[in-house]
Design a protein around this motif. Structure first.
Motif, PDB file in Angstrom:
ATOM      1  N   TRP A   1      43.020  45.450  22.161  1.00 46.17           N
ATOM      2  CA  TRP A   1      42.073  45.315  23.267  1.00 46.17           C
ATOM      3  C   TRP A   1      40.709  45.780  22.802  1.00 46.17           C
ATOM      4  CZ3 TRP A   1      44.586  43.357  27.559  1.00 46.17           C
ATOM      5  CH2 TRP A   1      45.975  43.484  27.565  1.00 46.17           C
TER       6      TRP A   1
ATOM      7  N   THR B   1      41.069  43.403  29.831  1.00 43.81           N
ATOM      8  CA  THR B   1      42.272  43.790  30.546  1.00 43.81           C
ATOM      9  C   THR B   1      43.253  42.629  30.481  1.00 43.81           C
ATOM     10  OG1 THR B   1      41.655  42.912  32.728  1.00 43.81           O
ATOM     11  CG2 THR B   1      40.812  45.103  32.138  1.00 43.81           C
ATOM     12  N   SER B   2      44.422  42.810  31.074  1.00 40.25           N
ATOM     13  CA  SER B   2      45.403  41.727  31.101  1.00 40.25           C
ATOM     14  C   SER B   2      44.900  40.528  31.893  1.00 40.25           C
ATOM     15  CB  SER B   2      46.721  42.231  31.701  1.00 40.25           C
ATOM     16  OG  SER B   2      46.507  42.734  33.005  1.00 40.25           O
ATOM     17  N   LYS B   3      43.887  40.737  32.723  1.00 43.15           N
ATOM     18  CA  LYS B   3      43.318  39.646  33.526  1.00 43.15           C
ATOM     19  C   LYS B   3      42.036  39.094  32.918  1.00 43.15           C
ATOM     20  CE  LYS B   3      45.267  41.463  37.812  1.00 43.15           C
ATOM     21  NZ  LYS B   3      44.976  41.934  39.191  1.00 43.15           N
TER      22      LYS B   3
END
Length: 293
Positions: free
Chosen positions: A202, A211-213
Motif C-alpha cells: 500500500w 485503501t481497499s476501496k
C-alpha cells in the motif's frame, strides 16, 4: 527486496495519536538495528496522555516514559526527518498495518502537516496465509501467539500476558514473522514472499492514501471540536488554555481549519471548569503558559 523496516506504533489514550514508535531494520534476512522514538502529543499535558502511573500502564516493558522524557520529546512531525533517514525509502512492515499507519496519519493531521510518503505491507495478512490456525477460535495470528508457536527461540514477548506493549520489541517480533514466513515458503526476499502469498503493498502520499476501496483523499472534520484535547481537561482551565495555545502554536496548515474545527483562540473564553484552580491545583500538574488569576 533484501532490506526492509518493521515498525510498531503505540498511541495516547482514546485519541490514538502517536506516542511511541519502534523501528527494526532488516538487511539480508538479519536484524541489524533497533530504534525507538517517544513523541510529545500536541494538546496533551503529561497527566492526560493516558499513561499516568497506573498498574495497566501501556509501557511497563522496556524503556520507560517519564514526565521529563515526555516533556523533552519532539512532536512526530519534528522527529520525522530522523525517522525518514532510517527508513530510507525502504518497504515498511507492520502487524495490522492499516491501524498503525492510520495513527501516523492522525499524528500529522493533528499538526496540519502533509503525510509522509511511505510504502508498506502487513505481516498479519502474510501470517494468515502462511500458517493455518492452531486454535479452534482461529484468533492465533497475534504477535504473542506467533512468537510462542513459530519462533520461540527468539525469546520475544515472553511476558505478554502480564504486561503490554513495547514498540521496539513488537517491531522486532513483526520482523521475525516476515523472516519465519520466508523460511516456511522458501522465498529469498520480501517481494518474493508478497508475490507467493498473494498479499499486496500500500502507498501513502502527502494528501492521499491507498485503501481497499482505492485512493482516499485527505480531509478534516468540520462538525465537531478538535479531537486531540482529552476528556476532562475542561475541568482545569489553566491546563486547557495551555493545551489550546499549544495546538495553535504547533499548527502547520491553514489556520482556517482550526476555526472550522472550533478550536478556541487564546482570547476566547474557555468552558466552565473548576471554580478555583487553586482548589484543585490543576496548574501544578503541568505548568500552563500563564497561571490562572
Amino acid at each position: 527486496m533484501g532490506s526492509f523496516v518493521a515498525i510498531d506504533l503505540e498511541y495516547s489514550d482514546a485519541s490514538r495519536l502517536p506516542l511511541r514508535l519502534g523501528l527494526v531494520e532488516v538487511r539480508e534476512r538479519v536484524v541489524v538495528a533497533r530504534h525507538g522514538f517517544w513523541f510529545r502529543v500536541v494538546g496533551r499535558p503529561w497527566h492526560f496522555t493516558g499513561t499516568g502511573h497506573h498498574q495497566d500502564n501501556m509501557f511497563l516493558r522496556g524503556e520507560q516514559l517519564t514526565q521529563d522524557v515526555y516533556a523533552g520529546s519532539p512532536y512526530i512531525v519534528d522527529a520525522w526527518p530522523a525517522i525518514d533517514a532510517i527508513i530510507a525509502g525502504r518497504l515498511l512492515v507492520a502487524h495490522g498495518a492499516g491501524l498503525d499507519f492510520a495513527r501516523v496519519r492522525a499524528g500529522f493531521d493533528a499538526h496540519g502537516a502533509p503525510w509522509p510518503a511511505l510504502q508498506y505491507t502487513c505481516s498479519l495478512s502474510i501470517a494468515k496465509r502462511v500458517w493455518k490456525p492452531w486454535h479452534r477460535s482461529g484468533a492465533n495470528h497475534t504477535l504473542d501467539e506467533l512468537s510462542t508457536h513459530v519462533f520461540p527461540e527468539k525469546g520475544l514477548l515472553e511476558t505478554r500476558y502480564n504486561v503490554c506493549h513495547d514498540a521496539v520489541e513488537d517491531a522486532e517480533a513483526c520482523a521475525e514473522v516476515i523472516l519465519a514466513a520466508m523460511r516456511e515458503t522458501g522465498t529469498a526476499t520480501l517481494d518474493e514472499l508478497i508475490a507467493h502469498t498473494g498479499t499486496r503493498t500500500w502507498r501513502m502520499e502527502a494528501n492521499q492514501c491507498q485503501t481497499s476501496k482505492g485512493w482516499v483523499e485527505r480531509g478534516y472534520p468540520r462538525a465537531r471540536p478538535v479531537a486531540n484535547v482529552p476528556y476532562g481537561l475542561n475541568r482545569h482551565p489553566g491546563l486547557q488554555r495551555a493545551a489550546y495555545l499549544e495546538i495553535r502554536a504547533q499548527w502547520r496548515g491553514d489556520p482556517g481549519i482550526l476555526d472550522e474545527r472550533r478550536v478556541p483562540r487564546p482570547e476566547d473564553p474557555l468552558p466552565d471548569g473548576c471554580p478555583d484552580c487553586r482548589a484543585c491545583r490543576c496548574w501544578r500538574l503541568s505548568p500552563p503558559l500563564s497561571r490562572p488569576e
